[in-house]
Design an enzyme around this catalytic site. Structure first.
Site, PDB file in Angstrom:
ATOM      1  CB  CYS A 153      62.224  46.542  32.320  1.00 39.38           C
ATOM      2  SG  CYS A 153      61.928  48.324  32.186  1.00 39.38           S
ATOM      3  CB  ALA A 164      32.358  43.052  57.729  1.00 44.51           C
ATOM      4  CG  ASP A 172      28.124  36.411  50.657  1.00 46.45           C
ATOM      5  OD1 ASP A 172      28.946  35.667  50.084  1.00 46.45           O
ATOM      6  OD2 ASP A 172      28.447  37.438  51.269  1.00 46.45           O
ATOM      7  NE  ARG A 213      36.582  41.653  58.023  1.00 42.97           N
ATOM      8  CZ  ARG A 213      37.295  40.542  57.905  1.00 42.97           C
ATOM      9  NH1 ARG A 213      37.894  40.037  58.953  1.00 42.97           N
ATOM     10  NH2 ARG A 213      37.401  39.933  56.747  1.00 42.97           N
ATOM     11  CG  ASP A 224      34.302  41.228  48.466  1.00 40.32           C
ATOM     12  OD1 ASP A 224      33.739  41.215  47.354  1.00 40.32           O
ATOM     13  OD2 ASP A 224      34.750  40.205  49.007  1.00 40.32           O
ATOM     14  CG  ASN A 225      33.660  42.446  43.543  1.00 45.78           C
ATOM     15  OD1 ASN A 225      33.186  42.708  42.428  1.00 45.78           O
ATOM     16  ND2 ASN A 225      33.076  41.589  44.380  1.00 45.78           N
ATOM     17  CE  LYS A 238      32.014  35.279  54.620  1.00 47.48           C
ATOM     18  NZ  LYS A 238      32.754  36.462  54.133  1.00 47.48           N
TER      19      LYS A 238
END
EC number: 6.2.1.45
Length: 910
Positions: free
Chosen positions: A658, A504, A530, A541, A602-603, A554
């Protein structure tokens, strides 16, 4: 008398601030979703999805629409998952029913129209009386040289329609009448005289119901927005956030009463918030559903304005939940607000004195155009002085609130760039205005109230500019040249830029650089990389992609689209991930030759890697990210600013095992559990099966060598997957999913409450089920429940994918699915008296030790070998990876319902 028509030779270029995904680092974190007066403004784009619209709004020249009628509530969740998460269904339904007018189709208007079309409003009507000019090629991705001389609105339709075929796009090319505005829920004007704007706004303000009116302008490095949503506009949700909650630990019998909450999470309440109490044992007077106001809010406690001295004593438990009340805003008309603007929305607190001056400057520019029929000429001191004089006249005519000092240098810069509509400015204001339209149509998020002014004079080159350097060169970049000069333009054209990511943000950056002429000279080069491919969810988007590009790389598609915007762009598309493994591609020579690096990632891991490379090679880095309606930016300049990795978020607090598995009490626990279950069932176990089947001897040898509880558990899961839970038909998958539901949300709860009844006590005699533990209730499966059947459906589809089983067409029929589910025989549950449920918060594993793990492993290996002999040759499973930012609808349903059902279990679904 009609006002003098504005010149149409301004230039505008467009940027959109939609996101890849926001970094966890929240520095410079801003939001336009809640742009209340006096807050911080940022860039927030609205190009987050398309809608399902069919009806024309009555305006002529309508195109687009969808074949066949589709109800407004019919939302394509594959396409709009991001938008659904931010806006919610009700907001999207309102958005899908909205008809919008965008008047002025130069850069800013084109940007606003693009954002709204991608957002999925019902219809957008484009209005412009002017024709495409050479400067427009730098102002909008819509136009090409073939469009020169054509009407802007008519020339825009085809490319804008490609963004979302579900939105009806219409055009108007004649002068607007006030009566035509009644066809719309919101109107946006980007190129209009002040007198005409006041006339239109007055009509919109008095109309029943009121029509949201937005006026926005961009002139050089200066921009403005004005909003009028009517005399009584209701904001249903001021911030778009889920109501805040807390788990009660105690309530005092005092005046005022002190409420203490468990200390594992800080409360986010503020003084003045209204809250309601529920699930409280004792002090029943507080559970009447009546909202109560908070005072003295602290991290883990607060007081309420109530005397509880004579109330029943508090015993245990309870939830306190924020009540979000609607807010009514009384907007002024433009005419009223010009003389009484109220508080300006600030974007930079170091420029707190700037908005009042720009308020006068924009009025003076309108007067200049009315008097002379043109914009001030770039570099003309005479025109600048005329504008300054007009500012002084307006200031002196004010009855009160006159400015004591007028910054003439700022006004000179304003005058010099008044004709130009710059790409980045159009992008920023296009995002802001688009978001304001969404607020106006939906009532969600606090709107801009009412003026916003912004400038970026810091972007100008250091030192005075030669007026001759600002003269137009009869090129598509003349708008930029009139502000920055031809020398800087030449540097931009010869720049060498690296964009990491073409999602985006990457799409927007590529478009922006192409329009600005960056890397368009003989010495320039743009490299974009990419390793991802286009998916359907990207289309809402990542605007350079179309549905026929799904499955393609992309970077390749984005680079080709950017070349169509500006054929002079020198761009190379790669499909390599920027990481240590690709340093043979992005080697030292590559990094040394760059002028600037732009992250569109994005990370956090990838961001940190690129940041380290830029730090080593001393290259500027432009870092940004978005999350919903929020965004952040960081400019990393060598020897001037800190680098991205210089500060880190504190490590996230990990919930005890737990708590996650047996005693969850907030949504994060449920998310952690759902993610863990998904990966174990659908990714890790199938991967282990494949590892075993591909090389049985080596795999068994490794398990025997390990010989521990973990190896035993792994073998048990592999055997279970290939034997008891193996699926051969889709009905088998449905059976598996239905039994999983029963196991997760009924049997485990029954076992837990059998082992620890509601009146259980700890070794010290205290109630076992005390805060933050909450006594659970098992779920009774029903095919009519809106979450139960979708859970089984999603689980069955995912299970079928792992086993390579074809998914039948009848999976889309709720009736046939219900019949298939009802065929599943559910065995009666018998609780175990000796069941071991971990309650130790320090435990790191739920595995139980065996007396002789090695012996158990040997037995499991023998069973596995017998099972393998029955499998067909070449048998293989298909692990499904959990991808947080690219969920298929089945996957998202599965995870959603897992969380939803588990949160019923812990009673904390927000």
């Amino acid at each position: 008398m009609l006002p003098v028509k504005r010149p149409t030779t301004g230039a505008a270029l467009e940027v959109d601030s939609e996101s890849s995904s926001l970094t966890k680092k929240h520095r410079s974190f801003v939001s336009t979703a809640t742009s209340a007066t006096g807050g911080t403004a940022g860039v927030s784009a609205v190009n987050m999805g398309g809608g399902n619209a069919d009806a024309n709004n009555g305006v002529s020249n309508g195109v687009g629409g969808r074949n066949g009628k589709a109800p407004i509530g019919d939302i394509d969740e594959d396409l709009h998952s991001r938008q659904l998460a931010v806006y919610g269904r009700e907001t999207m339904r309102r958005l899908f029913a909205s008809n919008i007018l965008v008047s002025g189709l130069q850069g800013l208007g084109a940007e606003v129209a693009k954002n709204l079309i991608l957002a999925g409003v019902k219809s957008v009507t484009l209005h412009d009386e002017g024709n495409v000019e050479l400067w427009d090629l730098a102002s909008s991705f819509i136009f090409s040289e073939e469009d020169l001389g054509k009407n802007r609105a008519l020339a825009s339709v085809q490319k804008l329609q490609e963004l979302n075929n579900a939105v009806v796009i219409s055009t108007l090319t004649d002068e607007l009448t006030k009566e035509q505005l009644s066809n719309f829920q919101a109107v946006v004007f980007t190129d209009i005289s002040l007198d005409k704007a006041m006339e239109y706004d007055d009509y919109c303000h008095k109309h029943q119901p009121p029509i949201a009116f937005i006026k926005s302008e961009v002139h050089g490095l200066f921009g403005s927005v004005f909003c009028d949503f009517g005399p009584k506009f209701t904001v249903f949700d001021v911030d778009g956030e889920d109501p805040r909650t807390g788990i009660i630990a105690s309530i005092s019998n005092d005046n005022p009463a002190l409420v203490a909450c468990v200390d594992d999470e800080r409360l986010e309440f503020q003084d003045g918030d209204l809250v309601v109490f529920s699930e409280v044992r004792g002090m029943t007077e507080l559970t009447d559903g009546k909202p109560r106001k908070i005072k003295n809010a602290r991290p883990y406690s607060f007081t309420i304005e109530e005397d509880t001295t004579n109330y029943t004593a508090y015993e245990r438990g309870g939830i306190v939940t924020q009540v979000k009340e609607p807010k009514v805003l009384n907007f002024k008309t433009l005419k009223q607000a010009l003389t009484d603007p109220g508080d300006f929305l600030l974007s930079d607190f170091s420029k707190f004195d700037r908005p009042p001056l720009l308020h006068l400057a924009f009025q003076a520019l309108d007067k200049f155009i009315a008097d002379f029929g043109r914009y001030p000429v770039a570099g003309s001191e005479e025109d600048a002085q005329k504008l300054i004089s007009l500012v002084n006249d307006i200031n002196n005519s004010l009855p009160d609130g006159r400015l004591e000092e007028i910054d003439q240098k700022l006004l000179r810069n304003f005058a010099f760039g008044a004709r130009a509509v710059l790409n980045p400015m159009a992008a920023m204001f296009g995002g802001i205005v688009g978001q304001e339209v969404v607020k106006a149509c939906s009532g969600k998020f606090h709107p801009l109230f009412q003026f916003f002014y912004f400038d970026s004079v810091e972007s100008l080159p250091n030192g005075p500019l030669d007026p001759d350097d600002l003269k137009p060169l009869n090129s598509r970049y003349d708008a930029q040249i009139s502000v920055f000069g031809s020398k800087l333009q030449k540097k931009l054209e010869d720049a060498k830029v690296f964009i990491v990511g073409s999602g985006a943000l990457g799409c927007e950056f590529l478009k922006n650089l192409a329009l600005m002429g960056v890397c368009c000279g003989d010495g320039g080069k743009l490299t974009v990389t990419d390793d991802d491919v286009i998916e359907k969810s990207n289309l809402s988007r990542q605007f350079l992609f179309r549905d026929w590009n799904i499955g393609q790389a992309k970077s390749t598609v984005a680079a080709s689209a950017a070349n169509l915007i500006n054929p002079s762009l020198h761009v190379e598309a790669l499909q390599n991930r920027a990481s240590p493994e690709t340093e043979n591609v992005f080697d030292d020579t590559f990094w040394e030759n760059l002028n600037v690096v732009i992250n569109a990632l994005d990370n956090v891991t990838a961001r940190l890697y690129v940041d380290q490379r830029c730090l080593y090679f001393q290259k500027p880095l432009l870092e940004s990210g978005t999350l919903g309606a929020k965004c952040n930016t960081q400019m990393v300049i060598p020897h001037l600013t800190e680098n991205y990795g210089a500060s880190r978020d504190p490590p996230e607090k990990q919930a005890p095992m737990c708590t996650v598995h047996s005693f969850p009490h907030n949504i994060d626990h449920c998310l952690t559990w759902a993610r863990s279950e998904f990966e174990g069932l659908l990714e890790k176990t199938p991967a282990e099966v494949n590892a075993y089947l591909s090389n049985p001897n080596e795999y068994i040898s490794a398990m025997n060598k390990a010989g521990d509880a973990q190896a035993r558990d792994t073998l048990e899961r592999v055997l279970e997957c290939l034997e008891r839970d193996r699926c051969d038909t889709f009905q088998d998958c449905i059976t598996w999913a239905r039994l999983k539901f029963e196991d997760y949300f009924s049997n485990r709860v029954k076992q837990l409450t059998f082992t620890f009844p509601e009146d259980a006590v700890t070794s010290s005699g205290a109630p076992f089920w005390s805060a933050p533990k909450r006594f659970p209730r098992p779920l009774q499966f029903s095919v009519h429940d809106l979450s139960h059947l979708p859970f089984v459906t999603a689980g069955a589809i995912l299970r079928a994918e792992t086993f390579g089983i074809p998914i039948p067409d009848w999976v889309n029929s709720s009736e046939k699915l219900a019949n298939a589910v009802e065929k599943v025989i559910i065995p009666d549950f018998l609780p175990k008296k000796d069941a071991k449920i971990v309650t130790d918060e320090k435990a790191t594993s739920l595995s139980t030790a065996s007396i002789d793990d090695a012996a158990v492993i040997s037995e499991l290996v023998m069973k596995l070998e017998r099972c393998r002999e029955k499998l067909p040759p070449g048998y293989k499973m298909n692990p499904i990876q959990f991808e947080k930012v690219r969920l298929s609808i089945c996957l998202s349903l599965c995870v959603y319902v897992c969380m939803h059902s588990l949160c019923h279990f812990c009673a904390s679904w927000p």
